[in-house]
Design a protein around this motif. Structure first.
Motif, short mmCIF file in Angstrom:
data_model
loop_
_atom_site.label_atom_id
_atom_site.label_comp_id
_atom_site.label_asym_id
_atom_site.label_seq_id
_atom_site.Cartn_x
_atom_site.Cartn_y
_atom_site.Cartn_z
N PRO A 495 108.51 33.65 67.67
CA PRO A 495 107.99 34.46 66.55
C PRO A 495 106.97 33.70 65.72
CG PRO A 495 110.36 34.73 66.74
CD PRO A 495 109.99 33.64 67.70
N GLU A 496 107.19 32.38 65.53
CA GLU A 496 106.25 31.57 64.75
C GLU A 496 104.91 31.46 65.45
OE1 GLU A 496 110.30 30.99 63.67
OE2 GLU A 496 109.35 30.60 65.62
N TYR A 497 104.95 31.28 66.76
CA TYR A 497 103.70 31.19 67.51
C TYR A 497 102.93 32.50 67.44
CZ TYR A 497 100.47 30.97 71.44
OH TYR A 497 99.34 31.02 72.21
N ARG A 498 103.64 33.60 67.61
CA ARG A 498 102.97 34.92 67.55
C ARG A 498 102.37 35.16 66.16
NH1 ARG A 498 102.65 38.09 72.41
NH2 ARG A 498 103.99 36.96 73.86
N SER A 499 103.08 34.70 65.15
CA SER A 499 102.59 34.86 63.78
C SER A 499 101.29 34.08 63.58
CB SER A 499 103.64 34.39 62.78
OG SER A 499 103.17 34.50 61.47
N SER A 500 101.19 32.90 64.22
CA SER A 500 99.97 32.11 64.09
C SER A 500 98.78 32.81 64.72
CB SER A 500 100.17 30.74 64.75
OG SER A 500 100.21 30.84 66.16
N LEU A 501 99.05 33.78 65.61
CA LEU A 501 97.99 34.57 66.25
C LEU A 501 97.82 35.92 65.57
CD1 LEU A 501 98.86 33.92 70.02
CD2 LEU A 501 97.22 32.69 68.60
N ASN A 502 98.51 36.09 64.44
CA ASN A 502 98.51 37.38 63.73
C ASN A 502 99.07 38.50 64.60
OD1 ASN A 502 97.33 36.40 61.28
ND2 ASN A 502 95.33 36.38 62.30
N GLN A 503 100.10 38.15 65.37
CA GLN A 503 100.78 39.13 66.20
C GLN A 503 102.24 39.24 65.77
OE1 GLN A 503 100.36 37.90 70.29
NE2 GLN A 503 98.12 38.07 70.29
N LYS A 504 102.86 40.35 66.13
CA LYS A 504 104.27 40.55 65.84
C LYS A 504 105.12 40.13 67.03
CE LYS A 504 103.87 44.38 62.53
NZ LYS A 504 104.26 45.78 62.24
N TRP A 505 106.29 39.61 66.74
CA TRP A 505 107.25 39.31 67.79
C TRP A 505 108.07 40.57 68.05
CZ3 TRP A 505 108.16 35.62 71.29
CH2 TRP A 505 109.39 35.62 71.96
N LEU A 506 107.88 41.17 69.22
CA LEU A 506 108.59 42.39 69.58
C LEU A 506 109.93 42.05 70.21
CD1 LEU A 506 105.60 44.41 71.08
CD2 LEU A 506 106.47 44.43 68.72
N PRO A 507 110.95 42.88 69.99
CA PRO A 507 112.30 42.58 70.52
C PRO A 507 112.31 42.36 72.03
CG PRO A 507 112.40 44.38 68.94
CD PRO A 507 110.95 44.10 69.17
N GLY A 508 111.47 43.09 72.76
CA GLY A 508 111.46 42.95 74.22
C GLY A 508 111.00 41.58 74.70
N TYR A 509 110.30 40.86 73.84
CA TYR A 509 109.83 39.53 74.23
C TYR A 509 110.99 38.58 74.51
CZ TYR A 509 105.13 40.85 72.58
OH TYR A 509 103.91 41.46 72.40
N THR A 510 112.10 38.76 73.82
CA THR A 510 113.24 37.86 73.98
C THR A 510 113.80 37.94 75.39
OG1 THR A 510 113.82 37.98 71.64
CG2 THR A 510 115.55 37.27 73.16
N VAL A 511 114.03 39.16 75.88
CA VAL A 511 114.60 39.27 77.22
C VAL A 511 113.56 38.90 78.28
CG1 VAL A 511 116.36 40.96 76.56
CG2 VAL A 511 114.11 41.77 77.30
N GLN A 512 112.29 39.14 78.00
CA GLN A 512 111.26 38.72 78.94
C GLN A 512 111.16 37.20 79.00
OE1 GLN A 512 107.89 40.90 77.29
NE2 GLN A 512 107.93 42.33 79.01
N SER A 513 111.30 36.55 77.86
CA SER A 513 111.26 35.09 77.83
C SER A 513 112.40 34.49 78.64
CB SER A 513 111.33 34.60 76.38
OG SER A 513 111.22 33.20 76.31
N ALA A 514 113.54 35.18 78.68
CA ALA A 514 114.70 34.68 79.41
C ALA A 514 114.45 34.57 80.91
CB ALA A 514 115.91 35.57 79.14
N ILE A 515 113.48 35.33 81.43
CA ILE A 515 113.17 35.23 82.87
C ILE A 515 111.82 34.54 83.10
CG2 ILE A 515 114.58 37.27 83.42
CD1 ILE A 515 111.84 38.77 83.85
N GLY A 516 111.32 33.87 82.06
CA GLY A 516 110.10 33.08 82.24
C GLY A 516 108.81 33.84 82.05
N GLN A 517 108.91 35.01 81.41
CA GLN A 517 107.69 35.77 81.13
C GLN A 517 107.36 35.64 79.64
OE1 GLN A 517 105.79 37.09 83.42
NE2 GLN A 517 107.10 37.22 85.21
#
Length: 683
Positions: A495-517
């Motif tokens: 979420p911090e990295y996305r914020s530095s890009l002026n982007q929102k951390w979406l809930p789906g990113y968490t499960v995607q991150s779990a498989i390396g996406q």
């Protein structure tokens, strides 16, 4: 008043006078007899000048002492300011220079042409591409003294005027100007010769010597020349040297560098510059009234130190050849939407020393200077070191880190299972698992072996992104590994990295991150060190290419690189053994079994595939990249390997690369040819 002279004063006066005459007599004997020849030579000299004797750079060898970069002797053509026509004789200078250039070009030989001006296809003067620093220097107050917005044509006309080149064709004027400008740039003077060309063949040397009356002040000097045992072996690691530029000279001149020196520009040549550079010597050249020269070496040059790498050159060759074969084989059988490209890196699990580091496509560093323009524009960017500098979404290779986090946090154990129907629903979104499972109820070992997305979606959701990233940080993912060469930092998505890009951390990113996406981007060397940390029981080491630094004659050890612990992860051995057992299944019964079954040791592995959007032909196209991390032997890990194949639909397609490396290492390690006695590594 009469002063009385006592006997004591008489004795002291006599002793002082005797001492004076004894000292004078000794000095006379020393001058006339002991050093008579030296003073006689000096007295008969019309002139004496000091010349620098260039020291050879240190060699670069592999871990067994096999030379990778060494020195040979070659002839350099130099201009000696004591005899070369002065600036008041510019016409004669120009005539000598253009004839020398024609001699070289008629024999298809290169000379040192560093002028950042070219004649383009339309016949116009233009700036040479990627030469901003040279162009800035050329326009500077110390050189042409032109405004920063001066055009290439402005610079050329100034050179023509400065060096009386009006009578020459544009092509010849540019060539002569290049030489004259460079002489000015290096402060050409007595004791500071200009080098026109290096490593010149004997027939050209003979031609110049036979025509010495015309080539006034053009001389031949024997210099050390940088050579490569095999220019195609690890060129991105070894790096290259080049002429020192203005900025480098300003930084280094107080360290004994000359404006005519060569300096490391990339790779180990750059990283170890302070060790590789030798100490120049000095010679005094006496010229008598008949024009005869005699030389006295006053300071002997000292060759630079020897850099001993951790690279095993034979293993490096196997890694390079196997990577190329796997990429070309895939392209031949499956087709590939992108240029064939990839990387492989091999670490020693016990200290993260780098045994091999290959990238494809590659190049021959021994012919770099002749082919640099072509290499810069070549498809696949052969000059780019993908193993250290490229970052990728690494897909399912991240699943072991998520499993470790969940086990350590007590969210799962070896009996915990997740039911996989092929679809996983989270907050109204559906995510796929396209694997076929032996049983629909998947535990952690099955999930790693069969790469079950559903299992890791569920586990990742329960862990949360902060905990997943906490453990990934322990493994060094998203941070530099510490090696001597330039490397990418990568991205640990959050979420911090996305914020530095002026982007929102979406809930789906968490499960995607779990498989390396999601937005995670890691380099191959980070993947290899992550794998090594799992394999060795949880200790993360600093990676390194340099084993030691030895004096040129090996009599002294200047530097010894010991294993450096970056982090003790504190992960329990029970957790690691459970995760490693899942990776063993991949190597013995899973996706990679057919490639590893014949090997002399067991290999544990994890494949991965990720999607990437890439611009191709002006269009955005979705491609896949294949990854594989592996370690061997399973029961006593020594090697950790990471491989990436761009455009591949599965990491299993690079499994032959791992197989070739393991087969060679464990089939050949006891019989490796070596330059050291008793077949031992350099200590």
């Amino acid at each position: 008043m009469h002063v009385k002279i006592t006997p004591k004063r008489r004795i002291i006066s006599v002793c002082v006078m005797l001492a004076f005459f004894v000292f004078f007599a000794f000095d006379l004997v020393k001058v006339q007899i002991i050093d008579g020849e030296k003073y006689d030579a000096a007295s008969s000299s019309v002139s004496a000048k000091t010349a620098t004797i260039s020291a050879a750079r240190g060699e670069i060898v592999d871990c067994y002492g096999k030379p990778l970069v060494y020195n040979d002797q070659g002839y350099s053509i130099i201009f000696d300011a004591a005899y070369f026509p002065s600036t008041k004789e510019q016409a004669q200078r120009n005539e000598i220079i253009i004839n020398l250039i024609r001699l070289f070009e008629n024999n298809s030989l290169e000379w040192n042409d560093n002028l950042p001006l070219i004649i383009d296809e339309s016949g116009n003067i233009a700036f040479k591409e990627d030469s901003e620093k040279l162009i800035k220097e050329m326009k500077s107050e110390d050189m042409l003294d032109l405004n920063e917005y001066a055009t290439a044509e402005n610079c050329f006309l100034e050179l023509v005027a400065d060096y009386d080149l009006q009578e020459y064709s544009k092509e010849d004027a540019r060539k002569i100007a290049s030489v004259c400008y460079e002489m000015r740039r290096i402060f050409f003077k007595i004791g500071n010769p200009y080098t026109f060309a290096e490593d010149v063949p004997n027939e050209i040397v003979s031609n110049i010597k036979e025509n010495s009356d015309f080539y006034k002040g053009v001389d031949v000097r024997v210099d050390p020349v940088r050579k490569y045992t095999d220019g195609t072996l690890a060129p991105h690691i070894l790096g290259r040297i080049g002429a020192i530029d203005a900025d480098e000279y300003k930084e280094k001149k107080n360290d004994g560098y000359k404006i005519t020196d060569y300096i490391g520009k990339s790779g180990i040549e750059l990283a170890m510059e302070n060790y590789l550079k030798g100490k120049d010597g000095e010679a005094t050249v006496y010229t008598d009234e008949n024009g005869n020269n005699s030389t006295e070496v006053t300071i002997e040059p000292v060759q630079g130190n020897t850099v001993v790498l951790t690279i095993n050159s034979d293993l490096q060759k196997v890694a390079q050849d196997s990577l190329e074969a796997a990429l070309l084989d895939y392209a031949g059988t499956k087709g590939n939407m992108v240029e064939n490209a990839g990387a492989v890196i091999v670490l020693n699990c016990k200290d993260s020393s780098i045994l091999a580091c290959a990238t494809y496509p590659s190049y021959d560093i021994s012919t770099y200077s002749e082919n640099v323009a072509e290499l810069n524009s070549a498809a696949g960017s052969p000059l780019w070191n993908r193993a250290l500098l490229s970052t990728y979404a690494t897909g399912s290779t991240m699943k072991p880190s998520v499993a470790i986090a969940a086990l350590e946090e007590g969210l799962i154990d070896d009996e915990y299972t997740v039911y996989c129907s092929g679809l996983y629903t989270y907050l109204g979104q559906q995510f796929k698992c396209e694997q076929s499972h032996v049983t629909r109820f998947v535990n952690v070992v099955n999930a790693i072996d069969e790469s079950c997305n559903t299992f890791f979606y569920e586990v990742g959701k329960n862990l949360g992104i902060e905990k997943m990233n906490e453990y990934r940080t322990l493994f060094g993912l998203g941070s530099k590994t510490g090696c001597e060469l330039g490397e990418a930092t990568g991205v640990l998505d959050s979420p911090e990295y996305r914020s530095s890009l002026n982007q929102k951390w979406l809930p789906g990113y968490t499960v995607q991150s779990a498989i390396g996406q999601a937005g995670n981007l890691f380099s191959p060397i980070q993947l290899a060190n992550y794998c090594a940390t799992i394999a060795n029981g949880g200790t993360r080491y600093k990676t390194h290419f340099v084993k030691s630094i030895k004096s040129y004659d090996y009599s002294e050890t200047i530097l010894e690189n010991e294993a450096e612990v970056v982090a003790e992860t504190g992960i329990s051995q029970k957790t690691l053994e459970l995760v490693k057992s899942g990776m063993l299944e991949v190597g013995t019964t899973g996706y990679c079994a057919k490639y590893f079954s014949h090997l002399p040791v067991q290999v544990a592995a994890k494949t991965g595939t990720s999607q990437e959007i890439r611009k191709l032909g002006g269009h955005s196209v979705k491609i896949n990249n294949g990854f594989l991390i592996a370690f061997a032997p399973y029961d006593n890990p020594e090697l950790a390997i990471a491989v990436v194949g761009e455009g591949m639909t599965s990491g299993a397609f690079v499994a032959p690369v791992v197989a070739d490396i393991v087969e060679y290492y464990y089939g050949q390690s006891d019989t490796l040819d070596t330059y050291q006695p008793e077949n031992t590594l350099i200590p």
